[in-house]
Scaffold this active site. Structure first.
Site, short mmCIF file in Angstrom:
data_model
loop_
_atom_site.label_atom_id
_atom_site.label_comp_id
_atom_site.label_asym_id
_atom_site.label_seq_id
_atom_site.Cartn_x
_atom_site.Cartn_y
_atom_site.Cartn_z
CD GLU A 157 -2.66 1.50 2.42
OE1 GLU A 157 -3.49 2.45 2.40
OE2 GLU A 157 -2.44 0.81 3.43
CG ASP A 167 2.76 7.78 4.11
OD1 ASP A 167 3.42 8.84 3.98
OD2 ASP A 167 1.54 7.73 3.95
CG ASP A 197 -1.62 15.88 -3.36
OD1 ASP A 197 -2.09 16.25 -4.46
OD2 ASP A 197 -1.28 16.66 -2.46
CG ASP A 234 -10.70 12.52 -3.11
OD1 ASP A 234 -10.72 13.73 -3.39
OD2 ASP A 234 -9.68 11.93 -2.72
CE1 TYR A 267 -9.95 10.98 10.96
CE2 TYR A 267 -8.53 12.02 9.32
CZ TYR A 267 -9.32 12.10 10.46
OH TYR A 267 -9.48 13.31 11.09
#
Length: 250
Positions: free
Chosen positions: A51, A76, A123, A157, A198
């Site tokens: 991920e 990350d 992003d 999104d 989240y």
């Protein structure tokens, strides 16, 4: 009250399943786990799933619970965010976390070591294509560590990023496995896609449709960009500048 960043970093120093690649950026050296994740850490030959930009690690930990016959690594650069997922997975044996810049992953994994990659709400980086985690620049890096025909999953999104990635996939004739502009209104939702991060819950609360694209990345010719101008997103993300990259409104 949540633990502060220093306390979280201190916790993770003691976590045996949390790793950090800290070689100098200007003279990068291969990470010592490169090519050794299955043999040295997971102690099995199960497929490894990444991920990338894992944030709090909801997908990494959630998928690891669903698939004990696979190994999962959350990646990350912001270590404090990883603390939640790393803490939740302390007793699990098929989860690891690695703090590294996304563009450096080819220093941490070897050719064919990874079977699948998840990009969960990255992003969209609308100003510069090479910073997008689905750009040809990054896809070439993924291809250098994936098996032939390895899977890329994008959950977002952003209509901009979904459109850009769809066009890039089409331009390079990459096989599409699933695609939808409104995941939770589709018939595609399964136990994996039902995992919500989240930030995903915040988008849903705002009525923003979640997009999903799954495609394979076979070995082949060098990938090329779309060269198409795409309409920018017209809404703000949480705690960031406006999605368009323009100055924050007053």
């Amino acid at each position: 009250m949540g633990r502060n960043k220093l306390a979280k970093f201190e916790d993770m120093l003691s976590y045996k399943h949390v790793f950090e690649y800290n070689s100098a950026y200007s003279r990068a050296e291969n990470f010592y786990m490169k090519g050794n994740w299955n043999s040295s850490f997971f102690k099995n030959s199960n497929p490894i799933v990444l991920e990338l930009g894992c944030g709090r690690g909801e997908y990494t930990v959630g998928m690891a619970r669903l698939f004990p016959d696979k190994n999962f690594i959350g990646i990350d650069i912001k270590g404090a965010r990883m603390w939640s997922g790393a803490t939740d997975s302390l007793t699990m044996n098929n989860v690891a976390f690695l703090r590294i810049r996304a563009e450096m992953i080819n220093f941490a994994f070897t050719h064919g070591e990874i079977s699948e990659i998840w990009l969960t709400f990255p992003d969209p980086q609308m100003k510069k294509a090479t910073k997008r985690l689905t750009s040809s620049y990054f896809l070439e890096r993924y291809r250098s560590i994936l098996i032939d025909g390895g899977i890329i999953n994008l959950k977002t999104d952003s209509n901009f990023l979904f459109t850009y990635t769809s066009l890039l996939v089409e331009r390079n004739n990459l096989p599409v496995i699933m695609a939808t502009e409104n995941l939770y209104e589709s018939v595609m939702v399964d136990k994996v896609l039902s995992i919500r991060t989240y930030y995903e819950n915040q988008w849903i609360a705002r009525g923003i449709p979640i997009k999903y694209l799954k495609f394979s990345l076979p070995y082949g010719d060098q990938l090329v960009e779309t060269g198409v101008e795409i309409e920018i997103d017209d809404y703000r993300s949480f705690n960031r500048l406006k999605r368009s990259g323009l100055e924050k409104r007053k």
